[in-house]
Structures are given as C-alpha cells and as structure tokens.
Design a protein around this motif. Structure first.
Motif, short mmCIF file in Angstrom:
data_model
loop_
_atom_site.label_atom_id
_atom_site.label_comp_id
_atom_site.label_asym_id
_atom_site.label_seq_id
_atom_site.Cartn_x
_atom_site.Cartn_y
_atom_site.Cartn_z
N LYS A 61 10.45 -56.29 23.27
CA LYS A 61 11.98 -56.06 24.39
C LYS A 61 10.83 -56.31 25.64
O LYS A 61 12.11 -55.93 26.25
N THR A 113 11.39 -55.08 34.10
CA THR A 113 12.67 -54.90 32.88
C THR A 113 12.97 -53.15 33.09
O THR A 113 14.24 -53.18 32.60
N HIS A 127 15.38 -52.84 35.58
CA HIS A 127 16.78 -53.63 35.18
C HIS A 127 17.85 -52.97 33.61
O HIS A 127 18.40 -52.89 33.05
N GLN A 139 16.76 -54.65 30.60
CA GLN A 139 16.57 -55.84 30.33
C GLN A 139 15.26 -57.08 30.58
O GLN A 139 15.65 -56.87 31.83
N VAL A 140 15.25 -57.77 29.89
CA VAL A 140 13.90 -58.58 30.87
C VAL A 140 14.29 -60.23 31.60
O VAL A 140 15.51 -60.72 31.56
N LYS A 141 14.06 -60.52 32.62
CA LYS A 141 14.22 -61.32 33.39
C LYS A 141 13.35 -62.52 33.28
O LYS A 141 11.95 -61.97 32.79
N ALA A 185 17.79 -64.56 32.20
CA ALA A 185 17.04 -63.66 31.88
C ALA A 185 16.09 -64.15 30.62
O ALA A 185 15.96 -65.15 30.42
N PRO A 242 15.10 -62.97 26.78
CA PRO A 242 15.38 -61.96 26.32
C PRO A 242 14.66 -62.12 25.58
O PRO A 242 14.37 -62.87 24.66
N GLN A 253 16.90 -54.85 23.40
CA GLN A 253 16.50 -54.09 24.02
C GLN A 253 16.20 -52.45 24.08
O GLN A 253 16.19 -52.32 23.22
N PRO A 279 18.94 -47.82 28.12
CA PRO A 279 18.81 -47.50 29.13
C PRO A 279 17.86 -46.61 29.95
O PRO A 279 17.34 -46.59 31.18
#
Length: 594
Positions: free
Chosen positions: A394, A460, A463, A466-468, A491, A493, A498, A501
């Motif tokens: 993730k 990550t 964000h 969220q993995v870029k 991204a 993913p 994921q 937040p």
C-alpha cells in the motif's frame, strides 16, 4: 557560446557541400576518362588507378537524439572545436609542427609519432588521461592553428561532458553488435552500421528506440591512393538532415541541483550510497545521485559504479518502522498513547535496543521518535507476514513504482527507469515465526528497500496514502520542438488499496517529533523546519560488520516541497550518523534555491 549557436555554426559547414561537390564531379570525370592511362610519378610509370581518390572520413555527430534537464539544459551533446588528424603520407617539417604541438599540449616527437601511425582519422584527446574526452579549443585559438595538410579543426560532438558523475540514471552508449543484428532483422528498421553505438544503461538504454537517429554528420578528407591530399578538395561535410529527427528527451532532473548534491556528497566524504530528491506534488525525480561516481566515456562492466544505487534495494533498518507503525495502526493492534517499557533487551531472539540500558517507559509516539527497537519488535509480533506485506505494498514498498506505460504510443511497455528493483520483505513467507516478525519490524532480516522507494514513501504519506509513480521523463519532442508525446503524472496504486489519510497524517506528525524530540534533533540546525526518520541497518562487507545509515523526510514542514531519502553505505559501527548530516545539508541546498 550557447548550444543553439554552436549547432548553427556546425551546420553552416553544410553550405560548403554544394561547392565541394563540383570538385568531386571534376575528379570523377578525370578518373572516368583516363582511368587506364599510364602516367609518370617520381620517374616511374604506374597505372592511374593506383592513385585514384579515396576519402578518409570521421563521424562528427552520430545523429543520436539528445537528453535535457527540466530547464532545457543539455545533458548530452557538447560541441567544441576539436583538432582532427587525417592519415597523410607526407608530414610537415618539425619547424611547422612546433606551433601545433604547443596548442595540442604535446611534444613535436609525440605528435609526429602519433600522426605517422594513423590508419584512420584521429580526434586529438584532452591531455591528463580523461578517457574519451576530445581536446576542446575556443574559436579564437582554433583560428590560430597553422594550415597543414591533414589537419582540420572541426566542430566535434562529444556525447557527455568531462569528469565522473553521479547521474547513472542517464546511462551510457557503447557498440552492441548483438543489438544491431536484432534491429536488422526487422525490415522497417534502417540498415544500421555494426559500429553504431546504442544505449547500454539508464535512459540511453530505456529510450534507445527514440534516441537512435537517421544518420549523423561526417567529415571526409580526400586523398589519392598514396594518401597524398588532392589539391583543391579540402574537407567535405555530409549530413542527413531532417526537420523531425533526432528527437529530444526532456527529463524531470534539475542538473544544477544534481551537480550541487554530487559535490556535497564528495565534500562530506560519502563514497558509497545514494541521494534521491522528489517533488512532493508530483513525485517527479528532481535529483538522483549514486555513489561511487562513473565515467560514461569509459565503463568497465566488471565494476559496479555504473549501476544506479538509487533504485537498488538495500537493508533499510529503522526507516522501515514507518511501515510497521502504519500496519499496527491500520490493524488496530495498538493505539496512540499506548505505553511500552524498554530496558534495553527484548528478552528473546537475541534482540536488543540500540540504546544501552533502554528508554524506560515511553508511548508509541515516543517509541517512533526515539526509534526504540523493543517497541517495534513488540508490534511486529502482534502482526503477521501477510499484514506487513500488504501494508508495505500500500505504501509502495516491495514492488516496482517507477513511471510506466504498458503500450506507449501503441508500442511496447515504456519504463524510463533502468535497473529498478522491487525490493523484498520475506524470503520464505511460509516459515515466518515470531523471531522473523520481530527482526522484520526493525528493518532487518530479509527486508530490502531502495532509496527511491524510501523517498516515495514520504510522498505517499504527504498525499494521504496515495502512491505516486516517480517520473524521470516529462516529454519527448521532435527536433523542431513540436511535441511527440508527454508522459503525464500518474499514480501507482496497489491491489491491496491504500492506508487511511488519518494514519498518514499521524505518521507525518511523528516524523516531526523525530526532529524535535528524537533521533533527528541535529536537524533543528537546518534552514527549514524538517521532519523525518532515521535508520541504521547492520550489514556484512568482506566479512566485516558495517552499518548502512539512512535518513528520510520532507521539508519545509509547514509547506512541504521536497521529499528526500539518503543512504550512506558501509559505515564503521559506532561512527557518526553521516546520513542525517547529508540529509540536512541537502535540504539546506534546496532551501537556498527557493
């Protein structure tokens, strides 16, 4: 002189081709009408075919596409006025060679000896032993050279600049007959020469199909069969011109920053390791330094310096506690405020805390800030291999994360990042026990993480989980500047999803605690307020215990701009944490740039 102006000067030489062509037609007519006429040369009658013209040619520019940084600065292709010697039978007297030898920074005997042995045109090298580097003259000096038959000063294209660099992501070119043979098997491919240099590593390799041009620029010096110059012919320049080719590749790299960080690493006596700087908004790779440096003009495949350590996977040590903390929070096996006790020993598996005597009672947050091994070994045993692997995925750990397109422009998979390693978590998931979990939780055992993944882990979190996909190339353009294709931000993913937040934000606040109250307090001296996580991994080198030192983080805290990962390899046990200092100094350089 700007690159554009140099190119204009270079291609001005092409305007002479038409005039020189008239001379060529005249010579061809002479050869055709009197090819078998007997002539007398030096008192002997010979056949004129024995002295028919031939061309001694040299490639001035291979016509390969060029690579630029994010600001348009050329990373390949440096044009300079360079002395080139052509094989001729009669060399000038020593008195005529004196001035030339001075400019070439050699002696008359050495110059004469080199010239006499020539079988093909020779680019005069830069003195001092820098392999592959031509002697570069300014235009004024070039005009002062004596006019000597067989000597030409021409605009010569060197693929790379001088000196060793830490930009292994750029790669290098070399002759690869095996690659050329495969290309020739495809009918739509040009009939490439077997001596053509193709990409062997880095962007030169991954984008080789775009960088290969339609042919280059050659200079031909016309001589007769006895290597005597043909009067009036001089040097002819031939070029394959196209409005669209060669292509231009624009990267995400800031080469000014790249060179500053390379010099900084040298100044701090870092000999092995890597530094990665990512733009936190896009995960674009702004700088990526690998040590030791390499010389793209002279690569020894047996050495490892040409490999890009920024994308290779290494034991991460305590920076991996970030992943364990995320897994423990997500699985609710702990909660903020939980109190642990550390007396310096874990009590099993031979594990202990790095701090002799232990930390005493401390909360989960304090355990992260102070990097307590006892706290995280405890959390590791509360988890299982599947949960740890899933959480790592993730966060972009244990898998490839570099930008990719499965069918770029309708063709094959495009992956600009060369040599990227996915890393590892468990070598045998079926045999995981409490000891494996405890050791994994402190970033040891089988865990392997690359500096790129480590820096992207921070992005990550910034964000919200969220993995870029870190991007090294922005655009591919035609020669005239028109756009062929852009490579948009994307991204990366995981099929596992994921993290929440809330978890990401909590970990970011704990990273700040590392600097204010934990193992990263030396970073309080930095120009920016910073946050991060330190790490030390025990490794063996030549059967000797060494440490890999890490520091990852971001800054400035109030408005994050950059995420940075630093790895300093094979440090003596007990030595100063050089990775933290290099991280701080790197952030100071970034702060100075604004």
């Amino acid at each position: 002189m700007s690159l554009l102006r140099k190119k204009r000067i270079f291609y001005l030489l092409l305007s002479f081709a038409a005039v020189l062509g008239l001379f060529a037609l005249r010579i061809a007519w002479i050869q055709t009408t009197s090819a078998f006429r007997a002539v007398t040369v030096g008192g002997k009658t010979i056949n004129e075919l024995a002295v028919r013209q031939r061309e001694e040619s040299i490639e001035l520019d291979p016509g390969r596409g060029h690579i630029f940084d994010r600001n348009g600065k050329a990373l390949t292709g440096e044009i300079a006025w360079t002395p080139i010697l052509f094989p001729v039978r009669r060399l000038p007297e020593d008195s005529q060679l004196t001035a030339l030898a001075t400019v070439l920074k050699t002696t008359v005997p050495e110059l004469r000896s080199t010239w006499e042995r020539l079988e093909r045109p020779y680019v005069w090298p830069k003195p001092g032993g820098e392999s592959g580097q031509p002697l570069r003259l300014d235009e004024a000096t070039a005009h002062t050279l004596p006019r000597i038959e067989g000597l030409e000063v021409l605009p010569y294209m060197a693929r790379y600049g001088p000196g060793d660099r830490g930009n292994q992501w750029l790669g290098f070119v070399t002759q690869r007959p095996d690659v050329i043979r495969k290309l020739r098997e495809h009918k739509h491919q040009p009939d490439y020469a077997m001596t053509l240099q193709v990409g062997a590593a880095g962007l030169e390799k991954t984008l080789d199909g775009f960088l290969r041009g339609l042919g280059g620029v050659r200079a031909a010096y016309t001589v007769d069969g006895r290597k005597d110059p043909l009067g009036g012919m001089g040097t002819r320049v031939n070029a394959n011109t196209s409005r669209y080719y060669p292509l231009q590749i624009q990267t995400t790299i800031d080469d000014v920053l790249q060179q500053k960080l390379e010099r900084l690493a040298v100044k701090l006596n870092v000999t092995e390791g890597a530094v990665v700087v990512l733009d936190v908004k896009t995960a674009d790779i702004v700088s990526m330094v690998s040590l030791p440096f390499y010389d793209p003009h002279h690569v020894d495949p047996a050495l490892e310096n040409w490999g890009n350590k920024a994308v290779k996977a290494f034991a991460p040590g305590s920076i991996f506690k970030t992943v364990i903390a995320a897994a423990a929070l997500e699985e609710h096996v702990t909660a903020p405020g939980e109190v642990f006790h550390c007396n310096g020993q874990y009590g099993k598996y031979g594990l202990s805390c790095w701090k002799e005597g232990g930390h005493g009672n401390l909360t989960l947050e304090e355990g992260f800030a102070k990097s307590c091994n006892v706290v995280f070994a405890t959390l590791g045993e509360r988890l299982n291999a599947d949960v740890i692997a899933r959480t790592a995925a993730k966060l972009g750990i244990g898998r490839s994360i570099g930008w990719r397109d499965p069918a770029f422009l309708g063709g094959d998979v495009l992956r600009p990042l060369d040599q990227e390693e996915a890393g590892a978590l468990f070598s045998n998931p079926a045999a995981v026990d409490g000891g494996v979990l405890a050791q994994t939780a402190i970033g040891q055992r089988d865990v392997l993480v690359s500096p790129l993944q480590a820096a992207n882990l921070v992005v990550t979190l910034l964000h919200g989980g969220q993995v870029k996909a870190p991007r090294l190339v922005r655009e591919i353009r035609y020669k005239d500047g028109s756009l062929l294709s852009d490579l948009p931000v994307q991204a990366s993913p995981s099929s596992a999803g994921q993290i929440h937040p809330q978890t990401a934000n909590r970990l970011l606040s704990w990273m700040r605690l590392v600097v204010t109250d934990g193992t990263g307090r030396t970073l309080q001296q930095a120009k920016w307020p910073l946050a991060g996580k330190s790490g030390t991994a025990e490794v063996l080198k030549n059967n000797e215990q060494r440490n890999n030192q890490w520091f990852i983080g971001y800054g400035p805290v109030d408005r994050p701009q950059y995420a940075v990962a630093v790895l300093v390899q094979n440090r003596p046990k007990g030595s100063k944490h050089l990775a933290a200092e290099l991280f701080r100094r790197t952030m100071d350089v970034l702060a100075s740039q604004g």
